[in-house]
Design an enzyme around this catalytic site. Sequence first.
Site, PDB file in Angstrom:
ATOM      1  N   LYS A  49      95.852   9.072  65.466  1.00  0.00           N
ATOM      2  CA  LYS A  49      95.603   7.992  64.508  1.00  0.00           C
ATOM      3  C   LYS A  49      95.760   6.613  65.148  1.00  0.00           C
ATOM      4  CE  LYS A  49      95.217  11.379  61.819  1.00  0.00           C
ATOM      5  NZ  LYS A  49      93.942  12.035  61.657  1.00  0.00           N
ATOM      6  N   TYR A 263      96.574  25.115  54.871  1.00  0.00           N
ATOM      7  CA  TYR A 263      96.916  23.881  55.593  1.00  0.00           C
ATOM      8  C   TYR A 263      98.434  23.702  55.650  1.00  0.00           C
ATOM      9  CZ  TYR A 263      97.694  18.926  56.394  1.00  0.00           C
ATOM     10  OH  TYR A 263      98.156  17.735  56.884  1.00  0.00           O
ATOM     11  N   TYR A 289      98.656  20.958  63.283  1.00  0.00           N
ATOM     12  CA  TYR A 289      97.360  20.655  63.914  1.00  0.00           C
ATOM     13  C   TYR A 289      97.257  21.258  65.324  1.00  0.00           C
ATOM     14  CZ  TYR A 289      96.985  17.238  60.142  1.00  0.00           C
ATOM     15  OH  TYR A 289      96.932  16.650  58.910  1.00  0.00           O
TER      16      TYR A 289
HETATM   17  C1  PLP Z   1      98.423  15.609  65.111  1.00  0.00           C
HETATM   18  C2  PLP Z   1      97.076  15.620  64.504  1.00  0.00           C
HETATM   19  N1  PLP Z   1      96.085  16.253  65.140  1.00  0.00           N
HETATM   20  C3  PLP Z   1      94.845  16.326  64.628  1.00  0.00           C
HETATM   21  C4  PLP Z   1      94.554  15.740  63.409  1.00  0.00           C
HETATM   22  C5  PLP Z   1      93.176  15.883  62.876  1.00  0.00           C
HETATM   23  O1  PLP Z   1      92.428  14.729  63.068  1.00  0.00           O
HETATM   24  P1  PLP Z   1      91.248  14.389  62.075  1.00  0.00           P
HETATM   25  O2  PLP Z   1      91.881  14.190  60.721  1.00  0.00           O
HETATM   26  O3  PLP Z   1      90.633  13.187  62.618  1.00  0.00           O
HETATM   27  O4  PLP Z   1      90.340  15.574  62.046  1.00  0.00           O
HETATM   28  C6  PLP Z   1      95.556  15.050  62.713  1.00  0.00           C
HETATM   29  C7  PLP Z   1      95.263  14.431  61.413  1.00  0.00           C
HETATM   30  O5  PLP Z   1      96.122  14.035  60.674  1.00  0.00           O
HETATM   31  C8  PLP Z   1      96.844  14.989  63.272  1.00  0.00           C
HETATM   32  O6  PLP Z   1      97.858  14.341  62.644  1.00  0.00           O
END
Ligand code: PLP
Length: 333
Positions: A49, A263, A289
Site C-alpha cells: 500500500k 478470506y 495474503y
Molecule cells: C500484505 C498484502 N499483500 C497483498 C495485498 C493485496 O493487494 P491488492 O489489494 O492490491 O490486490 C494486500 C491488500 O491489502 C496486502 O495487505
Amino acid sequence: MNLARFPRRRYTAGPTPLEPLPRFSQALGGPNVYIKRDDLLGLTGGGNKTRKLEFLVADALAHGADTLITCGGMQSNHCRLTLAAAVKEGLSCWLVLSEPTPGAYRPDAGGNIFLFHLLGAERIKIVPDGVDWPSELETVAAEATAAGRKPYIIPMGGSNAVGALGYVACAAEIMGQCFEQGLSLDRIVLAGGSAGTLAGTLLGLQSHHFDVPVTAISVVNSNEELLENAVKIAAASAAHLGVDVEIGPDAVACFDEYVGPGYGLPTPEMVAAVKLLARTEGILLDPTYTGKAMAGLIDLARRGVIGTDENVLFLHTGGAPSLYASTRLFAEP
Ligand SMILES: Cc1ncc(COP(=O)(O)O)c(C=O)c1O
C-alpha cells in the site's frame, strides 16, 4: 508514458531489494525463487500500500484534503499504512473497519489493531462484513464534511486508477533490476486481493513491453472476480496515464484454490509456507495474503505447473505486522 507528471509523495528512499532465495529454492527442489522485498517499503511496517499511497496521498494533498478516509477488514494493512501516511503528512485519518461477527473487533487486540491505536487514528467506525463499501465511505465523508473537514476517500486497498500507478512504477523498477542483475524472469507470482497491485503490475509490464507472465494467487475472490477487477482497474489506470494499453484476460493466470475456507482464515499450507520462508531465509510473510500466495507458489511448483528450472519472482507485498495477532497459529514446531 510519463509517470513523472503525476503528483507523488516519496515514502521509500530507493528501490526495494530484488534478491535470490537460495536456501528456500533448495528446500523446494526448484524453481529458482527470487523475492521483491516490498515488505521493506517505507511507512509503518511497509507493504504494497505504501507504493499506492505515494500517488493517492499526493492526489489528496493536491485536492486540498485534510482528512483521509478509508476502509478494510479488522486487521487491514491498508488502513495501517493509510493512517501512517496521514500521520507523516499531518493529516487526519478516519477508518471504517469490518468485523466478521458482532463484537469480533477488540480494541485491545494485537497486530494492526494495536497499531491503529498507537498511530492515533482519529476515528474508527466498526461495520459488519458485507457492507456496501462505496456508500459507507460516502456516508462517513459526508459526516467529515459536516464537521468542517475536507475529506479524501481512498477506496478499499487503495485500488483505483491513481493507486495502481504505484505498481506501474514497481514494474519499471523490477525491469531495471532484472537488467542490472542479468536476470531473465520466467514468471512473477503475487497475491491478489482488491486487485490494484495486480492491475498496476500488468499495466506496467505491458506498457514497458516487459514480457513476463504473471501468476496471481487469490486470497478472497474467485478467479473470474479477481480477473474482472484487475482488468477494470488497469483500464481506468491506463486512461488516467494516457497509454493505449489493453489488459486482456490472457495476461494473467489466476488461482483461487489457496483461499481455503475464506478470506483471512488460516490454512495448514499457509502456516507451512510462512514457517518455511522464515526458517530458510529469515523473511516473514503474513497469514492473510503473502502466506497464502507462497503456499500457492509452493504447490504449483510441486505440481509441475511452475517448472523446476524457472526463474520465479515472488512479489512480497508485506503484511507481517498482522502475524503478531495470530501467534497461536504458529505455536507448533
Ligand atoms: C500484505 C498484502 N499483500 C497483498 C495485498 C493485496 O493487494 P491488492 O489489494 O492490491 O490486490 C494486500 C491488500 O491489502 C496486502 O495487505
